[in-house]
Design a protein around this motif. Structure first.
Motif, PDB file in Angstrom:
ATOM      1  N   PHE A  49       0.830  -1.209   0.000  1.00 38.78           N
ATOM      2  CA  PHE A  49       0.000   0.000   0.000  1.00 38.78           C
ATOM      3  C   PHE A  49       0.864   1.259   0.000  1.00 38.78           C
ATOM      4  O   PHE A  49       0.542   2.246  -0.673  1.00 38.78           O
ATOM      5  CB  PHE A  49      -0.932  -0.007   1.223  1.00 38.78           C
ATOM      6  N   SER A  50       1.949   1.217   0.744  1.00 40.14           N
ATOM      7  CA  SER A  50       2.845   2.375   0.789  1.00 40.14           C
ATOM      8  C   SER A  50       3.475   2.632  -0.581  1.00 40.14           C
ATOM      9  O   SER A  50       3.565   3.785  -1.044  1.00 40.14           O
ATOM     10  CB  SER A  50       3.938   2.133   1.831  1.00 40.14           C
ATOM     11  N   LYS A  51       3.884   1.537  -1.230  1.00 43.87           N
ATOM     12  CA  LYS A  51       4.473   1.668  -2.571  1.00 43.87           C
ATOM     13  C   LYS A  51       3.434   2.201  -3.561  1.00 43.87           C
ATOM     14  O   LYS A  51       3.732   3.084  -4.386  1.00 43.87           O
ATOM     15  CB  LYS A  51       5.000   0.316  -3.036  1.00 43.87           C
ATOM     16  N   ALA A  52       2.203   1.672  -3.468  1.00 43.75           N
ATOM     17  CA  ALA A  52       1.146   2.137  -4.359  1.00 43.75           C
ATOM     18  C   ALA A  52       0.832   3.604  -4.096  1.00 43.75           C
ATOM     19  O   ALA A  52       0.614   4.389  -5.039  1.00 43.75           O
ATOM     20  CB  ALA A  52      -0.112   1.282  -4.173  1.00 43.75           C
ATOM     21  N   PHE A  53       0.824   4.004  -2.832  1.00 40.55           N
ATOM     22  CA  PHE A  53       0.551   5.399  -2.491  1.00 40.55           C
ATOM     23  C   PHE A  53       1.630   6.322  -3.051  1.00 40.55           C
ATOM     24  O   PHE A  53       1.337   7.400  -3.599  1.00 40.55           O
ATOM     25  CB  PHE A  53       0.459   5.541  -0.965  1.00 40.55           C
ATOM     26  N   ASN A  54       2.884   5.874  -2.924  1.00 43.10           N
ATOM     27  CA  ASN A  54       3.984   6.678  -3.481  1.00 43.10           C
ATOM     28  C   ASN A  54       3.868   6.805  -5.006  1.00 43.10           C
ATOM     29  O   ASN A  54       4.124   7.866  -5.574  1.00 43.10           O
ATOM     30  CB  ASN A  54       5.329   6.049  -3.114  1.00 43.10           C
ATOM     31  N   GLU A  55       3.476   5.698  -5.630  1.00 50.43           N
ATOM     32  CA  GLU A  55       3.324   5.739  -7.082  1.00 50.43           C
ATOM     33  C   GLU A  55       2.178   6.677  -7.484  1.00 50.43           C
ATOM     34  O   GLU A  55       2.272   7.419  -8.478  1.00 50.43           O
ATOM     35  CB  GLU A  55       3.061   4.335  -7.628  1.00 50.43           C
ATOM     36  N   VAL A  56       1.082   6.645  -6.702  1.00 52.02           N
ATOM     37  CA  VAL A  56      -0.044   7.545  -6.968  1.00 52.02           C
ATOM     38  C   VAL A  56       0.389   9.000  -6.809  1.00 52.02           C
ATOM     39  O   VAL A  56       0.042   9.868  -7.631  1.00 52.02           O
ATOM     40  CB  VAL A  56      -1.226   7.223  -6.028  1.00 52.02           C
ATOM     41  N   GLU A  57       1.160   9.272  -5.749  1.00 52.36           N
ATOM     42  CA  GLU A  57       1.648  10.637  -5.549  1.00 52.36           C
ATOM     43  C   GLU A  57       2.547  11.071  -6.702  1.00 52.36           C
ATOM     44  O   GLU A  57       2.464  12.194  -7.196  1.00 52.36           O
ATOM     45  CB  GLU A  57       2.424  10.724  -4.227  1.00 52.36           C
ATOM     46  N   LYS A  58       3.420  10.139  -7.127  1.00 51.20           N
ATOM     47  CA  LYS A  58       4.319  10.460  -8.241  1.00 51.20           C
ATOM     48  C   LYS A  58       3.529  10.715  -9.525  1.00 51.20           C
ATOM     49  O   LYS A  58       3.799  11.668 -10.269  1.00 51.20           O
ATOM     50  CB  LYS A  58       5.307   9.312  -8.440  1.00 51.20           C
ATOM     51  N   LEU A  59       2.530   9.851  -9.799  1.00 49.49           N
ATOM     52  CA  LEU A  59       1.702  10.039 -10.986  1.00 49.49           C
ATOM     53  C   LEU A  59       0.906  11.336 -10.907  1.00 49.49           C
ATOM     54  O   LEU A  59       0.728  12.031 -11.917  1.00 49.49           O
ATOM     55  CB  LEU A  59       0.749   8.844 -11.150  1.00 49.49           C
ATOM     56  N   THR A  60       0.418  11.663  -9.688  1.00 49.82           N
ATOM     57  CA  THR A  60      -0.320  12.910  -9.509  1.00 49.82           C
ATOM     58  C   THR A  60       0.569  14.112  -9.794  1.00 49.82           C
ATOM     59  O   THR A  60       0.156  15.072 -10.452  1.00 49.82           O
ATOM     60  CB  THR A  60      -0.879  12.996  -8.077  1.00 49.82           C
ATOM     61  N   GLN A  61       1.806  14.041  -9.284  1.00 46.42           N
ATOM     62  CA  GLN A  61       2.752  15.124  -9.543  1.00 46.42           C
ATOM     63  C   GLN A  61       3.062  15.251 -11.032  1.00 46.42           C
ATOM     64  O   GLN A  61       3.099  16.352 -11.588  1.00 46.42           O
ATOM     65  CB  GLN A  61       4.036  14.885  -8.752  1.00 46.42           C
ATOM     66  N   ASN A  62       3.266  14.088 -11.688  1.00 49.80           N
ATOM     67  CA  ASN A  62       3.529  14.108 -13.134  1.00 49.80           C
ATOM     68  C   ASN A  62       2.341  14.679 -13.905  1.00 49.80           C
ATOM     69  O   ASN A  62       2.503  15.430 -14.872  1.00 49.80           O
ATOM     70  CB  ASN A  62       3.839  12.697 -13.636  1.00 49.80           C
ATOM     71  N   LEU A  63       1.113  14.295 -13.463  1.00 48.32           N
ATOM     72  CA  LEU A  63      -0.085  14.799 -14.119  1.00 48.32           C
ATOM     73  C   LEU A  63      -0.211  16.310 -13.940  1.00 48.32           C
ATOM     74  O   LEU A  63      -0.588  17.034 -14.869  1.00 48.32           O
ATOM     75  CB  LEU A  63      -1.318  14.087 -13.543  1.00 48.32           C
ATOM     76  N   THR A  64       0.108  16.788 -12.724  1.00 47.62           N
ATOM     77  CA  THR A  64       0.066  18.231 -12.473  1.00 47.62           C
ATOM     78  C   THR A  64       1.052  18.976 -13.358  1.00 47.62           C
ATOM     79  O   THR A  64       0.728  20.005 -13.955  1.00 47.62           O
ATOM     80  CB  THR A  64       0.386  18.509 -10.998  1.00 47.62           C
ATOM     81  N   GLU A  65       2.278  18.423 -13.447  1.00 44.79           N
ATOM     82  CA  GLU A  65       3.283  19.053 -14.313  1.00 44.79           C
ATOM     83  C   GLU A  65       2.842  19.021 -15.769  1.00 44.79           C
ATOM     84  O   GLU A  65       3.046  19.994 -16.511  1.00 44.79           O
ATOM     85  CB  GLU A  65       4.626  18.334 -14.150  1.00 44.79           C
ATOM     86  N   LEU A  66       2.219  17.901 -16.171  1.00 45.73           N
ATOM     87  CA  LEU A  66       1.732  17.797 -17.546  1.00 45.73           C
ATOM     88  C   LEU A  66       0.640  18.828 -17.820  1.00 45.73           C
ATOM     89  O   LEU A  66       0.610  19.463 -18.881  1.00 45.73           O
ATOM     90  CB  LEU A  66       1.209  16.382 -17.802  1.00 45.73           C
ATOM     91  N   ASN A  67      -0.269  18.991 -16.838  1.00 43.74           N
ATOM     92  CA  ASN A  67      -1.337  19.980 -17.002  1.00 43.74           C
ATOM     93  C   ASN A  67      -0.779  21.393 -17.109  1.00 43.74           C
ATOM     94  O   ASN A  67      -1.234  22.204 -17.919  1.00 43.74           O
ATOM     95  CB  ASN A  67      -2.319  19.901 -15.835  1.00 43.74           C
ATOM     96  N   LEU A  68       0.241  21.686 -16.267  1.00 42.46           N
ATOM     97  CA  LEU A  68       0.877  23.004 -16.341  1.00 42.46           C
ATOM     98  C   LEU A  68       1.534  23.203 -17.702  1.00 42.46           C
ATOM     99  O   LEU A  68       1.451  24.285 -18.298  1.00 42.46           O
ATOM    100  CB  LEU A  68       1.907  23.153 -15.219  1.00 42.46           C
TER     101      LEU A  68
END
Length: 224
Positions: A49-68
């Motif tokens: 779960f911790s690994k999945a959460f980190n991956e979700v955070e990383k994907l969220t950050q990447n998505l935010t950067e992509l949106n910007l």
């Protein structure tokens, strides 16, 4: 961790089997071993779960950067579109102005030629051959003037920059105006209009003969 938890459970089962067979004299430990096995599984699940959460955070950050990045791209494309639109609108204005100039400035000499030809076809007005030859010469001069005007109007570099090159020359104003009025006199003759020029013969002026000629022709033709 899986191996460690499974090993605890296996050892606990072996211990209870041997204790039941009275091979060894210990205690039943399967519940505790099973609890250890469950704890090992919990550790694995928490890690996943911790690994999945980190991956979700990383994907969220990447998505935010992509949106910007997309927003910046959209803004840049919008600016480029507006710039191209302004260029296109400016080109359309230049084209409309060019068409207006052509239609207006070519109308006067062409109308003059048309009137001269109409007069030449009427024997009741022009019967003298010398006068007829004079009118034919005036037609030729008017056509030459029209061709010269077309060359000026088709000077694309001047149209695009909006700069008109002026070649000033000193001329006698009365003689200059009289030559234009003589050329336009057939247009007035058809409507029984005569011209009078009150400019003294000694007056001189600094002008661009071609551009100033267009001005006088347009004024007189419009007046007729």
């Amino acid at each position: 961790i899986i191996l460690f938890g499974s090993l605890i459970l296996i050892l606990g089962c072996v211990n209870d089997i041997l204790h039941s067979a009275e091979v060894i004299h210990t205690q039943f430990v399967v519940p505790q071993a099973f609890l250890g096995f469950i704890f090992a599984q919990s550790v694995i699940l928490s890690m996943r779960f911790s690994k999945a959460f980190n991956e979700v955070e990383k994907l969220t950050q990447n998505l935010t950067e992509l949106n910007l990045g997309l927003e910046d791209t959209v803004i840049q494309r919008t600016i480029e579109y507006k710039t191209q639109k302004e260029i296109a609108e400016s080109a359309n204005k230049i084209k409309d102005k060019f068409v207006s100039i052509v239609s207006h400035d070519l109308r006067s000499p062409l109308l003059g030629v048309s009137n001269l030809l109409e007069l030449l076809s009427r024997r009741d007005i022009i019967s003298d051959e010398e006068e007829r030859f004079k009118f034919i010469s005036m037609c030729r001069d008017s056509i030459q003037h029209s061709l010269k005007m077309v060359r000026q109007l088709l000077d694309l570099s001047r149209i695009e920059t909006g700069v008109v090159k002026v070649n000033l020359k000193k001329v006698k104003l009365r003689a200059f105006i009289d030559s234009i009025l003589d050329e336009l006199s057939p247009q007035g003759l058809i409507k029984n209009i005569s011209f009078q020029c009150g400019i003294p013969e000694s007056d001189t002026i600094q002008i661009d003969p071609e551009l100033f000629s267009q001005v006088i022709r347009n004024l007189v033709t419009n007046a007729i």
